[in-house]
Design a protein around this motif. Structure first.
Motif, short mmCIF file in Angstrom:
data_model
loop_
_atom_site.label_atom_id
_atom_site.label_comp_id
_atom_site.label_asym_id
_atom_site.label_seq_id
_atom_site.Cartn_x
_atom_site.Cartn_y
_atom_site.Cartn_z
N GLU A 280 7.65 12.40 -84.83
CA GLU A 280 7.11 12.70 -86.17
C GLU A 280 7.06 14.20 -86.44
O GLU A 280 5.99 14.80 -86.54
CB GLU A 280 5.68 12.13 -86.28
N ALA B 205 6.84 14.06 -90.91
CA ALA B 205 5.40 14.15 -91.20
C ALA B 205 5.21 14.80 -92.57
O ALA B 205 5.28 16.02 -92.72
CB ALA B 205 4.69 14.95 -90.11
N LYS C 20 2.83 15.46 -94.46
CA LYS C 20 1.80 16.44 -94.83
C LYS C 20 2.27 17.88 -94.70
O LYS C 20 1.72 18.78 -95.32
CB LYS C 20 0.50 16.21 -94.04
N TYR D 62 2.80 23.38 -94.32
CA TYR D 62 1.38 23.63 -94.52
C TYR D 62 1.14 24.83 -95.44
O TYR D 62 0.24 25.63 -95.23
CB TYR D 62 0.66 23.79 -93.16
N SER E 232 -0.45 20.61 -82.92
CA SER E 232 0.62 21.18 -83.72
C SER E 232 0.96 22.56 -83.18
O SER E 232 0.17 23.16 -82.45
CB SER E 232 0.14 21.27 -85.16
N GLY F 269 4.29 14.49 -83.47
CA GLY F 269 5.08 15.67 -83.83
C GLY F 269 4.59 16.84 -83.02
O GLY F 269 4.27 16.69 -81.84
N GLY F 270 4.53 18.00 -83.63
CA GLY F 270 3.89 19.14 -82.99
C GLY F 270 4.80 20.23 -82.48
O GLY F 270 4.32 21.29 -82.08
N HIS G 12 -0.28 12.17 -80.30
CA HIS G 12 0.09 13.41 -81.01
C HIS G 12 -0.99 14.40 -80.62
O HIS G 12 -2.12 14.29 -81.07
CB HIS G 12 0.12 13.17 -82.52
N ASP H 216 5.96 9.79 -91.64
CA ASP H 216 4.64 9.66 -91.04
C ASP H 216 3.64 10.12 -92.08
O ASP H 216 3.69 11.25 -92.55
CB ASP H 216 4.53 10.53 -89.78
N GLY I 80 7.02 17.69 -88.29
CA GLY I 80 6.67 18.23 -89.60
C GLY I 80 7.11 19.67 -89.65
O GLY I 80 8.20 20.01 -90.13
N ARG I 81 6.28 20.52 -89.07
CA ARG I 81 6.52 21.96 -89.07
C ARG I 81 7.94 22.34 -88.61
O ARG I 81 8.56 23.22 -89.20
CB ARG I 81 5.49 22.62 -88.14
C1 LIG Z 1 0.36 16.45 -88.51
C2 LIG Z 1 0.95 15.35 -87.77
C3 LIG Z 1 2.29 15.40 -87.36
C4 LIG Z 1 3.18 16.60 -87.60
O1 LIG Z 1 2.75 17.72 -86.92
P1 LIG Z 1 3.70 19.03 -86.89
O2 LIG Z 1 2.96 19.96 -86.03
O3 LIG Z 1 3.82 19.52 -88.28
O4 LIG Z 1 5.00 18.61 -86.33
C5 LIG Z 1 2.81 14.30 -86.71
N1 LIG Z 1 2.07 13.21 -86.46
C6 LIG Z 1 0.77 13.13 -86.83
C7 LIG Z 1 0.01 11.90 -86.55
C8 LIG Z 1 0.18 14.18 -87.50
O5 LIG Z 1 -1.10 14.10 -87.85
#
Ligand SMILES: *Cc1c(COP(=O)(O)O)cnc(C)c1O
Length: 402
Positions: free
Chosen positions: A258, A43, A45, A356, A187, A223-224, A184, A64, A260-261
């Protein structure tokens, strides 16, 4: 990590990313899905530096993306088109068009209205666009309300009944190819149950689509995964994977995750120097050269970040607010944090700043954003240079009417 040396070499405020830590996190999560067809789609972002994206791409990661800008970053950083996903509730026509032209893996559709736009644009282009639909399972993810996305109260995704209608419509369209299903729910998740319950709802949906001959290929679990900022007990990747896989009995789907964190948060450090100590009455403040424009999470979510003081000071610890130079009372990194007495030029290391962090930065108060430095195998290098005043006014100065 020699923070003193890094700070003196690259100046402060500064972001440092430990790429080896990112590798370790990536491999642990990938390993958890071993034996199943799976794709980790980073992810972007959470940390969209091109070198970071490239680092994951080299390990086989997809991307993603939540804007066409991120899709462009993914391409630039070497992520192949067939591993790129485009999500988000508000895609513009231009963004949809470009995503279709670039033939990415799929567009994650988040409303019936959007499905209509995607179909129309695909038709104009004479294309057949792969889509997935983001289902909002209406499950409370038990996280901070600003980063909850899986409740009907949140703007994301569509409810189950709408999703079914949309799949039927997409399946009957010459210009849409429904290949995936996505959820999703939020987070910084630290509870497995909401994830498991959501996966179950979505897996049931897949089965009910199968019964009407709509065969999906991708089960995208979003993700999350949460991380430890302070003392949070987090979900183990293995347990996460097992819980999700348990809902997929009898289904032959490629799992897309997906993260990210989970990959980036604890790989990152924000280095800032002490400018001054001051007291307003009994209240102690440590004023540093970094600010909310560099790292917004404490101001935005009251997020906790561990702060490590690098100082010669041997004084007793006492409570202080760590604040930046920005003209907002909300400009702080920590409140009532136990710190020794600090001198001008002492260093504070703000931990868990890799996700972030930089990406949420701004130029508020005409502050240039920090440099970003990557560390890998003990070697460091700049992966984004510090913004200078000239960079900040570049898009204005030609328009100045005197
Ligand atoms: C933000 C986001 C993620 C990643 O979330 P994390 O908590 O950083 O793992 C994954 N998929 C989608 C669609 C998102 O918007």
């Amino acid at each position: 990590m020699n923070f003193r040396e890094l700070a003196s070499k690259y100046k402060t405020p500064l972001y440092i990313y430990d790429l080896d830590y990112m590798t370790k996190q990536y491999e642990e999560l990938k390993e958890a899905f071993k034996g199943r067809k799976s794709l980790l789609a980073y992810a972007i972002k959470s940390n969209s530096n091109l070198s970071v994206i490239n680092h994951f791409a080299q390990m086989g990661s997809g991307a993603d993306c939540v804007s066409i800008g991120e899709v462009r970053r993914a391409f630039l950083a070497g992520v192949p088109s067939y591993k790129i996903i485009f999500s988000g509730v508000g895609k513009s026509d231009e963004e949809i068009r470009e995503a279709i032209e670039k033939e990415i893996l799929y567009i994650n559709v988040e409303s019936e209205a959007e499905l209509g736009r995607v179909e129309l644009i695909a038709k104009e282009l004479g294309a057949n666009c792969r889509i997935s639909i983001r289902v909002n399972p209406n499950i409370d993810p038990l996280t901070h309300p600003y980063i909850s996305t899986g409740l009907h109260d949140n703007k994301f995704g569509v409810d189950i009944d709408s999703a079914k209608r949309m799949y039927i419509r997409a399946n009957n369209s010459e210009h849409l190819d429904p290949v995936g299903i996505h959820f999703h729910i939020g987070s910084q998740l630290t509870e497995l149950k909401p994830i498991y319950e959501s996966a179950e709802i979505v897996a049931d949906m897949v089965r009910s689509l199968q019964s009407i001959k709509i065969e999906l290929k991708f089960f995208d679990i979003g993700g999350g995964l949460g991380v430890t900022y302070k003392d949070e007990v987090t979900i183990k990747p293995y347990d996460y994977a097992q819980a999700v896989l348990g809902t997929l009995k009898g289904l032959d789907l490629t799992i897309i995750c997906e993260p990210g964190r989970f990959l980036t948060a604890n790989a990152g450090y924000f280095l800032t120097k002490v400018l001054y100590e001051k007291k307003n009455g009994a209240k102690r403040f440590v004023v540093v050269d970094g600010a909310m424009n560099d790292l917004l999470r404490p101001s935005l979510y009251k997020a906790y970040h561990k702060i490590e003081a690098i100082t010669e000071s041997k004084s007793e610890l006492s409570e202080a607010d760590v604040v930046g130079p920005v003209c907002e009372s909300g400009d702080f990194f920590a409140k009532d944090y136990m710190l020794p007495t600090l001198e001008h030029n002492d260093l504070l290391v703000v931990h868990s700043a890799g996700a972030y962090g930089f990406g949420m930065g701004s130029n508020y108060n005409t502050r240039g954003r920090s440099a970003e430095v990557a560390v890998k195998g003990g070697e460091s290098r700049v992966i984004r240079k510090r913004e200078e005043f000239e960079d900040l006014i570049a898009l204005e100065k030609d328009y100045l009417v005197k």
